[in-house]
Design a protein around this motif. Sequence first.
Motif: not given
Length: 506
Positions: A226-227, A248-249, A316-317, A322-325
């Motif tokens: 989370d960030a 990215a997170v 929340s992230k 959602a559709d990515s490894p």
Amino acid sequence: MTKKSILYTLVLLVCGANFCEVNAQKSSSNQKPPKQKNIIFILADDLGWADLPAYGNRFNESPNIDKLAREGMRFTDAYSAGPVCSPTRASIMSGQYPARLGFVCHIPGHWRPYEQVRTPSNRAQFLPQEIKTVAEQLKDAGYATAYFGKWHLGNNKPYHPVNQGFDVANVGQSFYNTTFIPAREDYRDLRFSDRITEFGVDFIEENKDKPFFLMLAHYDVHVLLDADIDLIDKYLQKKKDKTYPGNAVYAAMIEHLDRSVGRIMAKLKSAGLDENTILVFASDNGGVVSENIYPFAKVQRDEISRHDRWVTLADSKKHMYADSPLRFIGTSNAPLRNEKGSIYEGGIRIPLIVKWPGAVKPGTISEAMVISNDFYSTFMEMAGMKPVNRDGQSMVPTLLDGNHDLNRALYWHYPVFHHDVPSGAIRQGEWKLIENFMTGEKALYNLTYDIGETTNLASDFKSKTKELHQLLQSWQTQVGAEFPVPNPDFNPERRYEWGVHPSVKK
């Protein structure tokens, strides 16, 4: 020359000598003793050896940590004493191997009730009070001491840092809206990483006229990732490096961590303390590639509950991948093998950077084998004390002159299930041996030529395998290491279920 003149000359000589001696004493008494160095230790959580640009990462950004490396010494072969948090943190506080202390896993620990073997549990769910911590040692030397952040060695009052040598401490672990123990309301609107940093900045200001020891124990980059949104968006838009996942997170969390380092460095400079402060940055274990439980756990909804595949992102992230490894993958420890929760290099090799103005040559790189047990005696010697070498060695000779023991042996004991099976290991020089406690199989790797531990050389170098195994066994006896035993409740169909160890339930 007359007798009178001779006598007069002698009187002048004696008086002159006395005058010089008195003035020398005055001069000596006017000289201030060397000022004790302040020591700041910034500890990251689950930050991998390959996560930082200073260690070759080409996606994540950490300009302040990069600056720290340019101004200090970067270690290539630094290790945590455990592949998870509590054992390593106990080793830092005590200077001892976790196996000697009875820390076999994080608090409260892992447990598989129906596996082939029954694994030991931690002897205690806290750092025993009878251990004289490094903070207590430095306090004896006149240091003001503070601890802010994740503790994970027992939050109840008897085991809290304020009863383990720290004058002031606030502990907690989350990223937003953190509740600290004891409660603290200032900077409440800030993220955890920023809050503990501001606690540290205030402590520095309050103690700038005396020597101090400050520990900032971050929760970054622990799951669930989370960030802040603005930082995440920055890395979502950044071009990927094909050799690295580029979550990215995760990258944003590293920048949060880096901002903390930069804020502390800026405070030291503005307070005029930067030249008299030693700054140490490290991680408590290797990086978490994913939260997949080895080899595959089944989902249960009672006390035996652990998902077979954890999403590494905070709720929340989750929509961002959602559709990515990358929902499941936070980082990569490549070229190292495996991850946190294993005693392969990916689980125990850590970043370590030390800046010591006026002592450590800027921009140096050390291949010395060091381990988290070593911080204890290192900090003592940095403070001008005679180091107490328990299960560690002071890093000061390496920091000052580059000297280190090429034949030193380091040991690991992780007799539980986590991201691997129960195992033990030894590294001596370029050789590393890992013993599987379930099968007795031994694997031998040469880390000079095979840092990724891809080629088992045990059958090709039998004498070396035997030599290292004997050293490992001797050490295990010495520290009183505990081992798995056959499980009378073994059930092949339920072996991968997770539960709560009976000793923890009590």
